[in-house]
Design an enzyme around this catalytic site. Sequence first.
Site, PDB file in Angstrom:
ATOM      1  N   GLY A  13       0.837  -1.202   0.000  1.00 43.87           N
ATOM      2  CA  GLY A  13       0.000   0.000   0.000  1.00 43.87           C
ATOM      3  C   GLY A  13       0.869   1.247   0.000  1.00 43.87           C
ATOM      4  N   SER A  36       5.604  -1.288  -2.426  1.00 41.17           N
ATOM      5  CA  SER A  36       4.710  -2.133  -3.220  1.00 41.17           C
ATOM      6  C   SER A  36       3.272  -1.628  -3.171  1.00 41.17           C
ATOM      7  CB  SER A  36       4.782  -3.562  -2.667  1.00 41.17           C
ATOM      8  OG  SER A  36       3.849  -4.371  -3.309  1.00 41.17           O
ATOM      9  N   VAL A  63      -1.742  -8.107  -2.808  1.00 36.40           N
ATOM     10  CA  VAL A  63      -1.505  -8.784  -1.516  1.00 36.40           C
ATOM     11  C   VAL A  63      -2.455  -9.957  -1.279  1.00 36.40           C
ATOM     12  CG1 VAL A  63      -0.508  -6.760  -0.374  1.00 36.40           C
ATOM     13  CG2 VAL A  63      -2.991  -7.175  -0.209  1.00 36.40           C
ATOM     14  N   TYR A 155     -15.358  -3.945   7.024  1.00 38.62           N
ATOM     15  CA  TYR A 155     -14.102  -3.246   7.329  1.00 38.62           C
ATOM     16  C   TYR A 155     -13.757  -3.415   8.815  1.00 38.62           C
ATOM     17  CZ  TYR A 155     -10.606   0.528   7.317  1.00 38.62           C
ATOM     18  OH  TYR A 155      -9.443   1.258   7.437  1.00 38.62           O
ATOM     19  N   ALA A 157     -14.690  -5.838  10.793  1.00 43.36           N
ATOM     20  CA  ALA A 157     -14.272  -7.239  10.995  1.00 43.36           C
ATOM     21  C   ALA A 157     -12.847  -7.439  10.483  1.00 43.36           C
ATOM     22  CB  ALA A 157     -15.235  -8.176  10.266  1.00 43.36           C
ATOM     23  N   ILE A 188      -6.971  10.193   8.956  1.00 42.62           N
ATOM     24  CA  ILE A 188      -5.735  10.639   8.313  1.00 42.62           C
ATOM     25  C   ILE A 188      -6.117  11.109   6.905  1.00 42.62           C
ATOM     26  CG2 ILE A 188      -3.366  10.009   7.706  1.00 42.62           C
ATOM     27  CD1 ILE A 188      -3.985   9.501  10.707  1.00 42.62           C
TER      28      ILE A 188
HETATM   29  N1  NAD Z   1      -6.812   7.184   5.970  1.00 44.16           N
HETATM   30  C1  NAD Z   1      -7.287   6.880   7.164  1.00 44.16           C
HETATM   31  O1  NAD Z   1      -7.852   7.742   7.842  1.00 44.16           O
HETATM   32  C2  NAD Z   1      -7.158   5.486   7.717  1.00 44.16           C
HETATM   33  C3  NAD Z   1      -7.711   5.227   8.971  1.00 44.16           C
HETATM   34  C4  NAD Z   1      -7.587   3.964   9.519  1.00 44.16           C
HETATM   35  C5  NAD Z   1      -6.907   2.976   8.826  1.00 44.16           C
HETATM   36  N2  NAD Z   1      -6.385   3.235   7.601  1.00 44.16           N
HETATM   37  C6  NAD Z   1      -5.681   2.147   6.935  1.00 44.16           C
HETATM   38  O2  NAD Z   1      -4.402   2.604   6.534  1.00 44.16           O
HETATM   39  C7  NAD Z   1      -3.979   1.919   5.345  1.00 44.16           C
HETATM   40  C8  NAD Z   1      -3.603   2.932   4.282  1.00 44.16           C
HETATM   41  O3  NAD Z   1      -4.716   3.765   4.069  1.00 44.16           O
HETATM   42  P1  NAD Z   1      -4.678   5.061   3.128  1.00 44.16           P
HETATM   43  O4  NAD Z   1      -5.634   6.006   3.730  1.00 44.16           O
HETATM   44  O5  NAD Z   1      -3.286   5.464   2.853  1.00 44.16           O
HETATM   45  O6  NAD Z   1      -5.375   4.423   1.822  1.00 44.16           O
HETATM   46  P2  NAD Z   1      -5.249   4.766   0.247  1.00 44.16           P
HETATM   47  O7  NAD Z   1      -6.551   4.360  -0.335  1.00 44.16           O
HETATM   48  O8  NAD Z   1      -4.760   6.154   0.035  1.00 44.16           O
HETATM   49  O9  NAD Z   1      -4.108   3.739  -0.229  1.00 44.16           O
HETATM   50  C9  NAD Z   1      -4.350   2.354  -0.227  1.00 44.16           C
HETATM   51  C10 NAD Z   1      -3.133   1.631  -0.720  1.00 44.16           C
HETATM   52  O10 NAD Z   1      -3.397   0.212  -0.713  1.00 44.16           O
HETATM   53  C11 NAD Z   1      -3.060  -0.324  -1.991  1.00 44.16           C
HETATM   54  N3  NAD Z   1      -3.878  -1.524  -2.263  1.00 44.16           N
HETATM   55  C12 NAD Z   1      -5.219  -1.632  -2.274  1.00 44.16           C
HETATM   56  N4  NAD Z   1      -5.584  -2.895  -2.605  1.00 44.16           N
HETATM   57  C13 NAD Z   1      -4.441  -3.601  -2.789  1.00 44.16           C
HETATM   58  C14 NAD Z   1      -4.142  -4.945  -3.152  1.00 44.16           C
HETATM   59  N5  NAD Z   1      -5.110  -5.853  -3.392  1.00 44.16           N
HETATM   60  N6  NAD Z   1      -2.845  -5.321  -3.264  1.00 44.16           N
HETATM   61  C15 NAD Z   1      -1.847  -4.423  -3.034  1.00 44.16           C
HETATM   62  N7  NAD Z   1      -2.066  -3.135  -2.704  1.00 44.16           N
HETATM   63  C16 NAD Z   1      -3.345  -2.727  -2.586  1.00 44.16           C
HETATM   64  C17 NAD Z   1      -3.313   0.820  -2.974  1.00 44.16           C
HETATM   65  O11 NAD Z   1      -2.632   0.617  -4.204  1.00 44.16           O
HETATM   66  C18 NAD Z   1      -2.765   2.001  -2.161  1.00 44.16           C
HETATM   67  O12 NAD Z   1      -1.360   2.016  -2.264  1.00 44.16           O
HETATM   68  C19 NAD Z   1      -5.140   0.995   4.968  1.00 44.16           C
HETATM   69  O13 NAD Z   1      -4.919  -0.302   5.479  1.00 44.16           O
HETATM   70  C20 NAD Z   1      -6.330   1.638   5.661  1.00 44.16           C
HETATM   71  O14 NAD Z   1      -7.368   0.713   5.911  1.00 44.16           O
HETATM   72  C21 NAD Z   1      -6.496   4.464   7.021  1.00 44.16           C
END
Ligand code: NAD
Length: 260
Positions: A13, A36, A63, A155, A157, A188
């Site tokens: 990600g 990645s 992934v 989500y 779960a 975030i």
């Molecule tokens: N942004 C927030 O407020 C927040 C809050 C809680 C948790 N999170 C978690 O933090 C992490 C990053 O979130 P973000 O806000 O940067 O999200 P984002 O949507 O900006 O980025 C998601 C990333 O995951 C990658 N991705 C998605 N499906 C994939 C797959 N099948 N294989 C490989 N890569 C894949 C995408 O290419 C991207 O790089 C996530 O796990 C999200 O659930 C984010």
Amino acid sequence: MKRFETKTVVITGGSRGIGAAIAKRFAREGANLVVSANEESVHTVADEIKADGGSAIAFVGDVTDKASVKALYDAAENAFGSVDVSIQNAGVITIARIEDMTEGEWDKVLAVNTKGVFLCAQEAILRMRKHGRGGRIINTASGQARDGFIFTPHYAASKMGVVGITQSLAKEVASENITVNAFCPGIIETDMWAYNDQAWGKLLGNYGPGELMKEWVEGIPMKRAGSGEDVAGLVTFLASDDATYITGQTINVDGGLIMS
Ligand SMILES: NC(=O)c1ccc[n+]([C@@H]2O[C@H](COP(=O)([O-])OP(=O)(O)OC[C@H]3O[C@@H](n4cnc5c(N)ncnc54)[C@H](O)[C@@H]3O)[C@@H](O)[C@H]2O)c1
């Protein structure tokens, strides 16, 4: 000497948002990065790290696919010789009422957020065992791993599952000097949150763009949304020599939104 010189960090990600910020922070602190994601733009992040004087390769993969995950860790070993830190950060969300949520949405969110963490952690631990120097497994959970929120049962779960994986693996590999921890971002500012703002805003009322996020940010004790850098500070700490005796923990990074 920088904190992570000689260390190789794999992050999923990593093409944008939280993952890109974590990757860049590790690179500035001397690590070799394997960045990645399942989109080509991950090359841009690796290029930016290199332009900034850092060391990085990009890997496009999924992934949820075991062969693709194995190829990711092969690429890390081929480029840098070993894997020291593995950050399972790829994640997806959808937001829908129970009557509208499809089985496909359930399966996809669980596959990326939970099975993806398992597959990457499994492969990383096998590589860490090969060099025998221990290592760090760091998993991205969410505030929803603490407190499930409306319209996202899949989500919640998936992220509660990440905590379970973290605790179970931590116990299994503790004696090998491999620590396994997770972190829970709050709100975030990323592409994911832009979607959340719009999709929750639509279902919860007549919110215009940014209005729901503004309302929720007012409820954060620190009165601001988080940045990728806020998260990167915690993640680099968990990977550092200051965190050698911390394992099986899940830590909130959310400006005090959830206190647990
Ligand atoms: N942004 C927030 O407020 C927040 C809050 C809680 C948790 N999170 C978690 O933090 C992490 C990053 O979130 P973000 O806000 O940067 O999200 P984002 O949507 O900006 O980025 C998601 C990333 O995951 C990658 N991705 C998605 N499906 C994939 C797959 N099948 N294989 C490989 N890569 C894949 C995408 O290419 C991207 O790089 C996530 O796990 C999200 O659930 C984010």
